[in-house]
Enzyme design. Structure first.
Site: not given
Length: 326
Positions: A12, A36, A52, A102, A116, A195, A223, A225, A257
């Site tokens: 990552d 950018s 993870n 990632f 990715f 999610n 999930t 959050g 994760d």
């Protein structure tokens, strides 16, 4: 129960943008976006969804089998995984490609823009889960996480062939799967993880509504959050599990994760879904408070305190009794 975790193994590159992405977006120019963002920080960390989750399981005292493809630069990462209780013998190491990358930028509102690069993950489709299961002397559950799409489908097919329970977590790869592939991936899963956004996308991809999805899977874990987690099962009332509040959200990457690792650990120990979900939420909060997806420290005492504050002393006692024996 022995758990195999299949999916991405990656490095990552995590950057922080001090402003807000939405302030740079001009709706009248969406057809030609050229942006950018000047980042303040860069952290290079070990990651990948499968890695993870496997690290989380390893730190909780299980002996997970990590199944995925890594690159020619994998030696140090392999040592790290083994030091954290992960069985790495089933990892395919490419002779030519680098480990997946990632690259993610997070803004002040915790919104993220990510890219990715698959790298060695493109070879994951060549991994055969059947001999891996035999070498592991049987698997109780296979977590099929985001990976090369062909590999994901091959792994769910292998689980059906072996008669092994599997959990489907299509995650970002939903965008790469067509209707037939998405149905094939999730059909018959003991657990389906998404999610809230992915839940809607999965229904669009499969063409199934919520009751139809629940008719195809054992449990659908969604999930939300800060709003916690919902576990649904056909013919039963929804189980709602509140989130554990993090003291400070340092980096949201990998929290999902962490939840999966805690939930799957509880499942391996035969816990009811509510108890497993509480452990998952506590572990997710720990991950939120550290930069990187595997850099957090885990202790039974800290988990006990978090669970007690979120769910009360009875719930905490149920969980700590088991963790202290690990």
């Amino acid at each position: 129960m022995r758990i195999a975790v299949t999916g991405s193994i990656a490095t990552d590159h995590l950057m922080t943008f001090p402003g807000r992405f939405v302030d740079q977006l001009m709706s009248e120019h969406f057809e030609k976006v050229s942006l950018s963002f000047l980042a303040d920080t860069l952290e290079i960390r070990r990651g990948g969804v499968a890695a993870n989750i496997a690290v989380g399981l390893g730190r909780l005292g299980l002996d997970p089998v990590l199944v995925g493809a890594a690159g020619v630069d994998f030696a140090d990462y392999r040592d790290w995984l083994r030091a954290n209780g992960v069985d790495t013998d089933a990892i395919r190491v490419s002779a030519t490609r680098h480990t997946a990358r990632f690259v993610c930028t997070t803004d002040a509102d915790q919104n993220q823009i990510a890219t990715f690069y698959a790298g060695a993950m493109a070879e994951a489709g060549e991994i055969d889960l059947v001999p891996i299961a035999r070498r592991a002397h049987g698997l109780g559950l296979v977590m099929v996480g985001p990976d090369d799409p062909g590999a994901m489908l091959r792994h769910t097919d292998a689980c059906r062939e072996l008669g092994v329970d599997f959990a489907a977590d299509p995650s970002q790869q939903l965008a790469r799967l067509d209707r037939a592939e998405t149905r094939r991936l999730v059909d018959g899963a003991r657990f389906l993880f998404t999610n809230a956004y992915e839940a809607a996308l999965l229904q669009e991809r499969t063409g199934w509504n919520t009751p139809q999805v629940l008719g195809r899977v054992g449990n659908w874990v969604v999930t939300h959050g800060r709003a916690g987690v919902v576990v649904s099962r056909a013919g039963r009332a929804e189980l709602r599990i509140p989130a554990v509040t993090a003291t400070a959200i340092v980096d949201p990457t990998g929290a999902g994760d962490g939840f999966r690792a805690g939930f799957l650990a509880g499942t391996a120990w035969g816990w009811p879904h509510a108890r497993a979900g509480r452990l998952g939420c506590a572990l997710a909060a720990v991950v939120l408070e550290s930069v990187g997806t595997q850099e957090y420290k885990l202790s039974a005492a800290d988990l006990h305190l978090r669970i007690e504050q979120a769910y009360g002393p009875v719930a905490a006692a149920e969980i700590i009794h088991h963790l202290e024996r690990r």
